[in-house]
Design an enzyme around this catalytic site. Structure first.
Site, mmCIF file in Angstrom:
data_model
loop_
_atom_site.group_PDB
_atom_site.id
_atom_site.type_symbol
_atom_site.label_atom_id
_atom_site.label_comp_id
_atom_site.label_asym_id
_atom_site.label_seq_id
_atom_site.Cartn_x
_atom_site.Cartn_y
_atom_site.Cartn_z
ATOM 1 N N LYS A 180 -24.713 46.430 -15.261
ATOM 2 C CA LYS A 180 -25.450 46.002 -13.760
ATOM 3 C C LYS A 180 -26.652 46.591 -13.865
ATOM 4 O O LYS A 180 -26.762 47.665 -13.883
ATOM 5 C CB LYS A 180 -24.499 45.891 -12.601
ATOM 6 C CG LYS A 180 -23.098 44.976 -12.806
ATOM 7 C CD LYS A 180 -22.588 45.329 -11.509
ATOM 8 C CE LYS A 180 -21.566 46.486 -11.656
ATOM 9 N NZ LYS A 180 -20.428 46.486 -10.641
ATOM 10 N N THR A 212 -25.540 44.582 0.883
ATOM 11 C CA THR A 212 -24.978 44.471 -0.353
ATOM 12 C C THR A 212 -23.629 45.371 -0.559
ATOM 13 O O THR A 212 -23.340 45.649 -1.851
ATOM 14 C CB THR A 212 -26.121 45.139 -1.517
ATOM 15 O OG1 THR A 212 -26.150 46.415 -1.223
ATOM 16 C CG2 THR A 212 -27.414 44.283 -1.405
ATOM 17 N N GLY A 214 -20.027 45.698 -1.487
ATOM 18 C CA GLY A 214 -19.010 44.937 -1.905
ATOM 19 C C GLY A 214 -19.673 43.919 -3.289
ATOM 20 O O GLY A 214 -18.895 43.221 -3.642
ATOM 21 N N THR A 215 -20.821 44.205 -3.579
ATOM 22 C CA THR A 215 -21.291 43.465 -4.578
ATOM 23 C C THR A 215 -20.486 43.633 -6.023
ATOM 24 O O THR A 215 -20.394 42.635 -6.774
ATOM 25 C CB THR A 215 -22.698 43.659 -4.967
ATOM 26 O OG1 THR A 215 -23.177 45.089 -4.977
ATOM 27 C CG2 THR A 215 -23.672 42.961 -4.106
ATOM 28 N N GLY A 216 -20.190 45.028 -6.373
ATOM 29 C CA GLY A 216 -19.467 45.282 -7.730
ATOM 30 C C GLY A 216 -18.141 44.670 -7.676
ATOM 31 O O GLY A 216 -17.679 44.011 -8.431
ATOM 32 N N CYS A 217 -17.484 44.772 -6.437
ATOM 33 C CA CYS A 217 -15.984 44.231 -6.193
ATOM 34 C C CYS A 217 -16.137 42.551 -6.637
ATOM 35 O O CYS A 217 -15.259 42.214 -7.148
ATOM 36 C CB CYS A 217 -15.308 44.560 -4.747
ATOM 37 S SG CYS A 217 -15.427 46.255 -4.402
HETATM 38 N N1 PLP Z 1 -13.920 50.197 -0.746
HETATM 39 C C1 PLP Z 1 -12.980 49.851 -1.847
HETATM 40 C C2 PLP Z 1 -11.620 49.544 -1.458
HETATM 41 C C3 PLP Z 1 -13.560 49.376 -2.821
HETATM 42 O O1 PLP Z 1 -12.870 48.887 -3.868
HETATM 43 C C4 PLP Z 1 -14.866 49.494 -3.123
HETATM 44 C C5 PLP Z 1 -15.445 49.019 -4.459
HETATM 45 O O2 PLP Z 1 -14.950 48.594 -5.364
HETATM 46 C C6 PLP Z 1 -15.743 49.968 -2.244
HETATM 47 C C7 PLP Z 1 -15.192 50.235 -1.034
HETATM 48 C C8 PLP Z 1 -17.209 50.207 -2.376
HETATM 49 O O3 PLP Z 1 -17.980 49.131 -2.374
HETATM 50 P P1 PLP Z 1 -19.667 49.191 -2.099
HETATM 51 O O4 PLP Z 1 -19.868 50.247 -3.288
HETATM 52 O O5 PLP Z 1 -20.278 47.848 -2.604
HETATM 53 O O6 PLP Z 1 -19.977 49.901 -0.973
#
Ligand code: PLP
Length: 275
Positions: A180, A212, A214-217
């Site tokens: 990404k 943004t 949770g974009t990765g999830c």
């Molecule tokens: N919290 C949980 C339980 C997650 O699994 C993740 C990412 O995979 C995050 C937080 C982080 O998300 P972000 O980096 O988008 O804030």
């Protein structure tokens, strides 16, 4: 005529009570894409859009019990692996999925949240590389995660492309890499997808928003769900890029918290008047 069944997609991940990341986000994405979502909870977090204030692990034994009970009954067509919390849970999940000969495993290399809080302990990175990386069919690192895995800086689009190849090589070419590029600057966001043979560039215009979380999830869940639904990984990554781009573009319609808010997982679905 045989009816084509709706695929079942599993997310094995942590819970973010604010609903923007982790299992809650994954379930929304899988549903928005048109698959049936199932989940195994690997860790709990206390979290809002500003910070992760606590992580409460789920025991490896209970993660195993959740997996075993689910797989005993439900056929799983694709799996997304997110935050697993600690080393023991990582080993348990890897061992179980290996025994099951699980297919279509999309591994999100979750390490640090957008808020800067650590989601993978330092001492778990090596176990992650030894147990989960060899099992994955696709990995979805962002730049900071690829830097940890490769031990070097990634600063340009050329670096991104080389990183995608090198990370795939780290898995002996077994895993495709969706690298990404969102952390680089510029009005176009370019991601690089290397399937072990061919490099493809996925482009979108950048939406300037702080929402943004949770974009990765969401991207990794979209890849798993579209892969199960379309049966083709290449089509799945392009569909997922399009899905995430529109979910980010509509993120500011939501009003969730004062930090990095979530993206709009149902932006497109609701626009078609289903609610
Ligand atoms: N919290 C949980 C339980 C997650 O699994 C993740 C990412 O995979 C995050 C937080 C982080 O998300 P972000 O980096 O988008 O804030």
């Amino acid at each position: 005529m045989e009816t084509r069944k709706i695929p079942n997609v599993l997310t094995i991940a942590g819970v973010d009570p604010s609903g923007g990341a982790g299992v809650l986000a994954d379930v929304k994405v899988i549903s928005a894409v048109g698959c049936f979502a199932t989940s195994v909870i690997a860790a709990l977090t206390a979290q809002n859009t500003r910070a992760v204030t606590g992580i409460y692990p789920v025991s490896a034994d209970f993660v195993h019990q959740q997996l075993k009970t689910l797989f005993d009954d439900v056929q799983i067509d694709a799996i997304k692996i997110g935050m697993l919390g600690d080393k023991e849970v990582m080993k348990t999940v890897a061992e179980f999925l290996q025994l099951q000969k699980a297919q279509r495993i999309v591994l999100d290399t979750v390490m640090v949240a957008k808020s800067g809080d650590r989601l993978m302990p330092d001492d778990a990175v090596e176990v992650f590389c030894q147990t989960l990386l060899p099992l994955a069919h696709v990995i979805t690192p962002n730049i900071p995660e690829a830097e940890v895995l490769l031990g070097r800086k990634i600063e340009t689009e050329d670096d991104l492309s080389v990183a995608a190849r090198d990370l795939s090589a780290m898995t002996q070419g077994r895993a495709a890499v969706y690298m990404k590029g969102g952390h680089l600057d510029g009005s176009t966001c370019r991601d690089f997808f290397f399937d072990g043979q061919t490099m493809q560039v996925l482009e979108s215009s950048r939406t300037y928003t702080k929402n943004t979380h949770g974009t990765g999830c969401s991207l990794s869940s979209a890849i798993a769900a579209y892969w199960a639904k379309l049966g083709d990984l290449n089509k799945a990554v392009f569909a997922s890029k399009r899905y995430i781009t529109q979910a980010i573009a509509q993120a500011d319609m939501l009003n969730v918290g004062t930090g990095h808010g979530p993206i709009h997982h149902f932006g497109e679905v609701w626009a078609y008047g289903l609610t």
